[in-house]
Design a protein around this motif. Structure first.
Motif, mmCIF file in Angstrom:
data_model
loop_
_atom_site.group_PDB
_atom_site.id
_atom_site.type_symbol
_atom_site.label_atom_id
_atom_site.label_comp_id
_atom_site.label_asym_id
_atom_site.label_seq_id
_atom_site.Cartn_x
_atom_site.Cartn_y
_atom_site.Cartn_z
ATOM 1 N N ALA A 35 0.833 -1.209 0.000
ATOM 2 C CA ALA A 35 0.000 0.000 0.000
ATOM 3 C C ALA A 35 0.869 1.260 0.000
ATOM 4 O O ALA A 35 0.534 2.242 -0.675
ATOM 5 C CB ALA A 35 -0.950 0.001 1.193
ATOM 6 N N ASP A 36 1.986 1.240 0.723
ATOM 7 C CA ASP A 36 2.901 2.382 0.727
ATOM 8 C C ASP A 36 3.441 2.648 -0.681
ATOM 9 O O ASP A 36 3.514 3.788 -1.131
ATOM 10 C CB ASP A 36 4.074 2.152 1.683
ATOM 11 C CG ASP A 36 3.665 2.131 3.142
ATOM 12 O OD1 ASP A 36 2.695 2.826 3.510
ATOM 13 O OD2 ASP A 36 4.329 1.418 3.926
ATOM 14 N N TYR A 37 3.842 1.588 -1.363
ATOM 15 C CA TYR A 37 4.343 1.733 -2.735
ATOM 16 C C TYR A 37 3.254 2.292 -3.652
ATOM 17 O O TYR A 37 3.503 3.215 -4.425
ATOM 18 C CB TYR A 37 4.844 0.394 -3.288
ATOM 19 C CG TYR A 37 6.221 0.030 -2.819
ATOM 20 C CD1 TYR A 37 7.350 0.534 -3.469
ATOM 21 C CD2 TYR A 37 6.408 -0.819 -1.741
ATOM 22 C CE1 TYR A 37 8.622 0.195 -3.046
ATOM 23 C CE2 TYR A 37 7.680 -1.164 -1.315
ATOM 24 C CZ TYR A 37 8.786 -0.656 -1.965
ATOM 25 O OH TYR A 37 10.043 -0.988 -1.540
ATOM 26 N N LEU A 38 2.060 1.719 -3.578
ATOM 27 C CA LEU A 38 0.976 2.166 -4.452
ATOM 28 C C LEU A 38 0.578 3.611 -4.168
ATOM 29 O O LEU A 38 0.307 4.380 -5.092
ATOM 30 C CB LEU A 38 -0.221 1.229 -4.339
ATOM 31 C CG LEU A 38 0.040 -0.208 -4.823
ATOM 32 C CD1 LEU A 38 -1.162 -1.093 -4.557
ATOM 33 C CD2 LEU A 38 0.430 -0.229 -6.288
ATOM 34 N N ASN A 39 0.563 4.002 -2.899
ATOM 35 C CA ASN A 39 0.247 5.382 -2.544
ATOM 36 C C ASN A 39 1.287 6.350 -3.110
ATOM 37 O O ASN A 39 0.964 7.493 -3.425
ATOM 38 C CB ASN A 39 0.153 5.553 -1.029
ATOM 39 C CG ASN A 39 -1.098 4.940 -0.457
ATOM 40 O OD1 ASN A 39 -2.104 4.785 -1.141
ATOM 41 N ND2 ASN A 39 -1.042 4.559 0.812
ATOM 42 N N ALA A 40 2.517 5.906 -3.240
ATOM 43 C CA ALA A 40 3.590 6.770 -3.740
ATOM 44 C C ALA A 40 3.553 6.939 -5.263
ATOM 45 O O ALA A 40 4.057 7.935 -5.781
ATOM 46 C CB ALA A 40 4.948 6.208 -3.316
ATOM 47 N N ILE A 41 2.957 5.989 -5.983
ATOM 48 C CA ILE A 41 3.059 6.019 -7.449
ATOM 49 C C ILE A 41 1.744 6.158 -8.199
ATOM 50 O O ILE A 41 1.735 6.646 -9.331
ATOM 51 C CB ILE A 41 3.793 4.768 -7.979
ATOM 52 C CG1 ILE A 41 2.982 3.503 -7.697
ATOM 53 C CG2 ILE A 41 5.194 4.680 -7.409
ATOM 54 C CD1 ILE A 41 3.469 2.264 -8.403
ATOM 55 N N ASN A 42 0.642 5.707 -7.625
ATOM 56 C CA ASN A 42 -0.609 5.648 -8.398
ATOM 57 C C ASN A 42 -1.056 6.982 -8.979
ATOM 58 O O ASN A 42 -1.441 7.049 -10.152
ATOM 59 C CB ASN A 42 -1.732 5.015 -7.575
ATOM 60 C CG ASN A 42 -1.748 3.514 -7.685
ATOM 61 O OD1 ASN A 42 -1.151 2.939 -8.599
ATOM 62 N ND2 ASN A 42 -2.418 2.864 -6.754
ATOM 63 N N ALA A 43 -1.035 8.045 -8.219
ATOM 64 C CA ALA A 43 -1.490 9.345 -8.738
ATOM 65 C C ALA A 43 -0.664 9.765 -9.952
ATOM 66 O O ALA A 43 -1.206 10.253 -10.946
ATOM 67 C CB ALA A 43 -1.429 10.412 -7.652
ATOM 68 N N ALA A 44 0.647 9.564 -9.892
ATOM 69 C CA ALA A 44 1.523 9.932 -11.014
ATOM 70 C C ALA A 44 1.264 9.042 -12.229
ATOM 71 O O ALA A 44 1.274 9.520 -13.368
ATOM 72 C CB ALA A 44 2.987 9.841 -10.591
ATOM 73 N N GLY B 117 11.952 1.623 -10.688
ATOM 74 C CA GLY B 117 13.115 2.356 -10.205
ATOM 75 C C GLY B 117 12.854 3.176 -8.971
ATOM 76 O O GLY B 117 13.329 4.291 -8.838
ATOM 77 N N ILE B 118 12.100 2.625 -8.036
ATOM 78 C CA ILE B 118 11.786 3.350 -6.802
ATOM 79 C C ILE B 118 12.381 2.616 -5.607
ATOM 80 O O ILE B 118 12.580 1.403 -5.637
ATOM 81 C CB ILE B 118 10.263 3.546 -6.611
ATOM 82 C CG1 ILE B 118 9.518 2.211 -6.686
ATOM 83 C CG2 ILE B 118 9.726 4.517 -7.632
ATOM 84 C CD1 ILE B 118 8.021 2.339 -6.469
ATOM 85 N N ALA B 119 12.672 3.375 -4.570
ATOM 86 C CA ALA B 119 13.227 2.800 -3.345
ATOM 87 C C ALA B 119 12.389 3.274 -2.168
ATOM 88 O O ALA B 119 11.755 4.324 -2.231
ATOM 89 C CB ALA B 119 14.672 3.236 -3.156
ATOM 90 N N ALA B 120 12.443 2.516 -1.106
ATOM 91 C CA ALA B 120 11.661 2.846 0.082
ATOM 92 C C ALA B 120 12.574 3.194 1.233
ATOM 93 O O ALA B 120 13.453 2.417 1.591
ATOM 94 C CB ALA B 120 10.776 1.674 0.470
ATOM 95 N N GLY B 121 12.376 4.370 1.801
ATOM 96 C CA GLY B 121 13.046 4.755 3.038
ATOM 97 C C GLY B 121 14.543 4.520 3.054
ATOM 98 O O GLY B 121 15.195 4.421 2.027
#
Length: 156
Positions: free
Chosen positions: A40-49, A116-120
């Motif tokens: 959910a954290d990943y999806l929240n970070a990318i879905n709008a874009a 190409g995304i990273a978390a924290g």
């Protein structure tokens, strides 16, 4: 793999990636007392874009010889698409908890690598998967973690 042409999807992906938000770490591993990023954290970070650039994300899960397989696909409104190689992870036990955990890991790893995304800053969830202590653990926590078999309780 990809569609025959990527003339429309390529610039849309560039624009989307520029607009991705930082990935939060809302998950908590109680065994290692550390945070990790949930799906959910990943999806929240990318879905709008993705949506703002007419992109659709799909992740398919299937059974593999050693466990589960997740394939990530991005589809543009033009019909063009790009698909990842399968992320294959073993399932240690034949129960719903182990299968769900493997699916969660594979979805997050496939998505992060593909876009190409990273978390924290902490890789504590990965440390738990490899049965090593996170870098921020005290010596006592590291010893407990090495002795304990850690199973993620992430339902995604």
């Amino acid at each position: 793999m990809m569609s025959e042409s990527i003339k429309a999807i390529a610039p849309a992906l560039v624009a989307a990636q520029k607009a991705f938000k930082p990935v939060a770490q809302s998950g908590m591993n109680p065994h290692l007392r550390s945070k990790y990023s949930t799906i959910a954290d990943y999806l929240n970070a990318i879905n709008a874009a993705l949506w703002a650039n007419d992109l659709f994300l799909s992740q398919s899960v299937s059974k593999s010889e050693i466990g589960i397989s997740v394939t990530t696909k991005i589809i543009h409104k033009s019909g063009e698409w790009i698909e990842s190689e399968a992320c294959v992870l073993p399932v240690e036990k034949p129960n719903a908890q182990a299968v769900g955990s493997a699916i969660s890991y594979a979805r997050r790893y496939s998505l992060a690598a593909f876009l190409g995304i990273a978390a924290g800053t902490e890789d504590d969830d990965g440390a738990a998967a490899s049965k090593t202590a996170p870098t921020k653990a005290s010596p006592a926590e590291a010893a407990r973690a090495a002795k304990a078999k850690v199973t993620e309780a992430d339902p995604f």
